[in-house]
Motif scaffolding. Structure first.
Motif, PDB file in Angstrom:
ATOM      1  N   HIS A 138       0.860  -1.119   0.093  1.00 34.29           N
ATOM      2  CA  HIS A 138      -0.150   0.023  -0.117  1.00 34.29           C
ATOM      3  C   HIS A 138       0.970   1.320  -0.004  1.00 34.29           C
ATOM      4  O   HIS A 138       1.473   1.497   1.133  1.00 34.29           O
ATOM      5  CB  HIS A 138      -0.814  -0.169   1.177  1.00 34.29           C
ATOM      6  CG  HIS A 138      -1.918  -1.280   1.202  1.00 34.29           C
ATOM      7  ND1 HIS A 138      -3.007  -1.147   0.113  1.00 34.29           N
ATOM      8  CD2 HIS A 138      -2.137  -2.206   2.019  1.00 34.29           C
ATOM      9  CE1 HIS A 138      -3.737  -2.176   0.492  1.00 34.29           C
ATOM     10  NE2 HIS A 138      -3.106  -2.984   1.424  1.00 34.29           N
ATOM     11  N   SER A 140       1.243   5.357  -0.052  1.00 32.83           N
ATOM     12  CA  SER A 140       0.760   6.725   0.003  1.00 32.83           C
ATOM     13  C   SER A 140       1.612   7.572  -0.472  1.00 32.83           C
ATOM     14  O   SER A 140       3.107   7.575  -0.330  1.00 32.83           O
ATOM     15  CB  SER A 140       0.574   7.106   1.439  1.00 32.83           C
ATOM     16  OG  SER A 140      -0.455   6.077   2.025  1.00 32.83           O
ATOM     17  N   TYR A 141       1.344   8.672  -1.581  1.00 30.07           N
ATOM     18  CA  TYR A 141       2.268   9.449  -2.104  1.00 30.07           C
ATOM     19  C   TYR A 141       1.575  10.815  -2.222  1.00 30.07           C
ATOM     20  O   TYR A 141       0.344  10.903  -2.134  1.00 30.07           O
ATOM     21  CB  TYR A 141       2.790   8.715  -3.333  1.00 30.07           C
ATOM     22  CG  TYR A 141       1.804   8.838  -4.535  1.00 30.07           C
ATOM     23  CD1 TYR A 141       1.477   9.814  -5.334  1.00 30.07           C
ATOM     24  CD2 TYR A 141       0.862   7.691  -4.463  1.00 30.07           C
ATOM     25  CE1 TYR A 141       0.428   9.690  -6.443  1.00 30.07           C
ATOM     26  CE2 TYR A 141      -0.155   7.483  -5.669  1.00 30.07           C
ATOM     27  CZ  TYR A 141      -0.050   8.748  -6.471  1.00 30.07           C
ATOM     28  OH  TYR A 141      -1.312   8.590  -7.511  1.00 30.07           O
ATOM     29  N   TRP A 142       2.483  11.859  -2.145  1.00 30.30           N
ATOM     30  CA  TRP A 142       1.993  13.368  -1.939  1.00 30.30           C
ATOM     31  C   TRP A 142       3.150  14.026  -2.728  1.00 30.30           C
ATOM     32  O   TRP A 142       4.188  13.986  -2.776  1.00 30.30           O
ATOM     33  CB  TRP A 142       1.374  13.712  -0.938  1.00 30.30           C
ATOM     34  CG  TRP A 142       2.764  13.550   0.185  1.00 30.30           C
ATOM     35  CD1 TRP A 142       3.526  14.592   0.624  1.00 30.30           C
ATOM     36  CD2 TRP A 142       3.202  12.518   0.934  1.00 30.30           C
ATOM     37  NE1 TRP A 142       4.504  14.469   1.573  1.00 30.30           N
ATOM     38  CE2 TRP A 142       4.240  12.913   1.632  1.00 30.30           C
ATOM     39  CE3 TRP A 142       2.757  11.073   1.107  1.00 30.30           C
ATOM     40  CZ2 TRP A 142       4.842  11.764   2.542  1.00 30.30           C
ATOM     41  CZ3 TRP A 142       3.427  10.308   2.043  1.00 30.30           C
ATOM     42  CH2 TRP A 142       4.472  10.605   2.642  1.00 30.30           C
ATOM     43  N   GLU A 150      -2.758  13.583  -0.084  1.00 27.37           N
ATOM     44  CA  GLU A 150      -2.325  12.485  -0.172  1.00 27.37           C
ATOM     45  C   GLU A 150      -3.242  11.420  -1.227  1.00 27.37           C
ATOM     46  O   GLU A 150      -4.487  11.509  -1.090  1.00 27.37           O
ATOM     47  CB  GLU A 150      -2.421  11.646   1.223  1.00 27.37           C
ATOM     48  CG  GLU A 150      -1.451  10.596   1.339  1.00 27.37           C
ATOM     49  CD  GLU A 150      -1.501   9.800   2.892  1.00 27.37           C
ATOM     50  OE1 GLU A 150      -0.554   9.992   3.503  1.00 27.37           O
ATOM     51  OE2 GLU A 150      -2.388   9.541   3.233  1.00 27.37           O
ATOM     52  N   LYS A 151      -2.421  10.693  -2.043  1.00 24.65           N
ATOM     53  CA  LYS A 151      -2.923   9.625  -3.016  1.00 24.65           C
ATOM     54  C   LYS A 151      -2.589   8.249  -2.623  1.00 24.65           C
ATOM     55  O   LYS A 151      -1.594   8.159  -1.831  1.00 24.65           O
ATOM     56  CB  LYS A 151      -2.642  10.057  -4.634  1.00 24.65           C
ATOM     57  CG  LYS A 151      -3.146  11.335  -4.769  1.00 24.65           C
ATOM     58  CD  LYS A 151      -2.980  11.672  -6.324  1.00 24.65           C
ATOM     59  CE  LYS A 151      -3.652  13.015  -6.802  1.00 24.65           C
ATOM     60  NZ  LYS A 151      -2.551  13.603  -7.634  1.00 24.65           N
ATOM     61  N   LYS A 152      -3.291   7.407  -2.754  1.00 25.46           N
ATOM     62  CA  LYS A 152      -2.921   5.898  -2.374  1.00 25.46           C
ATOM     63  C   LYS A 152      -2.866   5.026  -3.734  1.00 25.46           C
ATOM     64  O   LYS A 152      -3.755   5.319  -4.647  1.00 25.46           O
ATOM     65  CB  LYS A 152      -3.842   5.441  -1.315  1.00 25.46           C
ATOM     66  CG  LYS A 152      -3.776   6.103  -0.132  1.00 25.46           C
ATOM     67  CD  LYS A 152      -4.573   5.631   0.816  1.00 25.46           C
ATOM     68  CE  LYS A 152      -4.532   6.089   2.468  1.00 25.46           C
ATOM     69  NZ  LYS A 152      -3.236   6.443   2.940  1.00 25.46           N
ATOM     70  N   SER A 154      -2.306   0.484  -4.467  1.00 29.46           N
ATOM     71  CA  SER A 154      -2.060  -0.854  -3.967  1.00 29.46           C
ATOM     72  C   SER A 154      -1.514  -1.611  -4.981  1.00 29.46           C
ATOM     73  O   SER A 154      -2.025  -1.817  -6.135  1.00 29.46           O
ATOM     74  CB  SER A 154      -3.205  -1.296  -3.493  1.00 29.46           C
ATOM     75  OG  SER A 154      -3.029  -2.527  -2.668  1.00 29.46           O
ATOM     76  N   PHE A 173       6.849   9.556  -0.842  1.00 30.27           N
ATOM     77  CA  PHE A 173       5.862   8.288  -0.775  1.00 30.27           C
ATOM     78  C   PHE A 173       6.450   7.541   0.664  1.00 30.27           C
ATOM     79  O   PHE A 173       7.479   7.616   1.124  1.00 30.27           O
ATOM     80  CB  PHE A 173       5.960   7.238  -1.990  1.00 30.27           C
ATOM     81  CG  PHE A 173       7.242   6.782  -1.948  1.00 30.27           C
ATOM     82  CD1 PHE A 173       7.780   5.704  -1.793  1.00 30.27           C
ATOM     83  CD2 PHE A 173       8.180   7.604  -3.141  1.00 30.27           C
ATOM     84  CE1 PHE A 173       8.898   5.107  -1.907  1.00 30.27           C
ATOM     85  CE2 PHE A 173       9.410   6.795  -3.285  1.00 30.27           C
ATOM     86  CZ  PHE A 173       9.700   5.744  -2.770  1.00 30.27           C
ATOM     87  N   GLN A 191       4.419   1.503   8.547  1.00 28.68           N
ATOM     88  CA  GLN A 191       4.756   2.179   7.313  1.00 28.68           C
ATOM     89  C   GLN A 191       6.191   2.558   7.224  1.00 28.68           C
ATOM     90  O   GLN A 191       7.009   2.640   8.120  1.00 28.68           O
ATOM     91  CB  GLN A 191       4.096   3.489   7.768  1.00 28.68           C
ATOM     92  CG  GLN A 191       2.469   3.776   7.505  1.00 28.68           C
ATOM     93  CD  GLN A 191       2.081   4.124   6.342  1.00 28.68           C
ATOM     94  OE1 GLN A 191       1.133   3.236   5.844  1.00 28.68           O
ATOM     95  NE2 GLN A 191       2.568   4.520   5.402  1.00 28.68           N
TER      96      GLN A 191
END
Length: 202
Positions: A138, A140-142, A150-152, A154, A173, A191
């Motif tokens: 998973h 998460s990046y921004w 934040e966008k995700k 998978s 990320f 994380q």
């Protein structure tokens, strides 16, 4: 016979990280002499106690021997303190199953290569996978701005792309792994620390 004079070890716990497990405890302090410890295990199937390779050890921890490094087995442990002829009462741990009781660490980020509109990321799982493991990463990046949205995404592969990015822009990320275990439950990993990379200029 346990001696009333020798206290049993306290704070006895199983610590398990990425399926590597050990028993640890607080030292028993006495006025004279040095206390040693003996640990035994038994499994859910076999009711005999066996030595863990930690008999009369001065250490305050004991790693699981290879024969019980099994993810789905139910493991029971017991520990006592010993001083000369004196022994403390046994302290028993609650049943332990690595697959549900271990902590999964973050995946390792190996390589990040930047193009103008994407970052190609290669990761390794935090533990050696076993046949049949279903792992999801998973992400998460921004964009590294004052108010990052934040966008995700998978991914099930260890090589994946974070796409639709702006050129020559700094993106950060963080990744966590999720393991689908035998019971159908999902084991969530920790994380990874955020990493930032700039996309290329077209």
């Amino acid at each position: 016979e346990p001696s009333p004079h020798l206290p049993a070890p306290k704070n006895v716990e199983i610590y398990s990280y990425n399926f590597q497990s050990l028993l640890r405890w607080s030292p028993v302090l006495v006025e004279n002499g040095s206390v040693v410890y003996t640990a035994h295990y038994k499994t859910g199937f076999y009711q005999e106690w066996s030595g863990m390779g930690c008999a009369q050890t001065p250490q305050t921890q004991c790693g699981f021997p290879p024969e019980i490094q099994r993810r789905r087995w139910t493991i029971l442990l017991r520990l006592r303190a010993e001083l000369g002829p004196l022994t403390s009462a046994w302290v028993h741990t609650p049943p332990f199953v690595a697959e549900t009781n271990t902590t999964l660490g973050p995946p390792r980020v190996n390589i990040v290569s930047a193009s103008p509109d994407s970052l190609l990321v290669s990761v390794s799982p935090p533990f050696p996978p076993e046949p049949g493991d279903i792992l999801q990463y998973h992400v998460s990046y921004w964009e590294n701005t004052t108010s990052p949205a934040e966008k995700k995404l998978s991914e099930s592969k260890t090589l994946f792309q974070i796409g639709n990015l702006k050129e020559s822009t700094l993106y950060c990320f963080s990744i966590q792994v999720q393991l689908k275990i035998f019971s159908g439950h999902l084991l969530q990993g920790q994380q990874s620390a955020p990493e930032c990379h700039r996309t290329a200029l077209s």
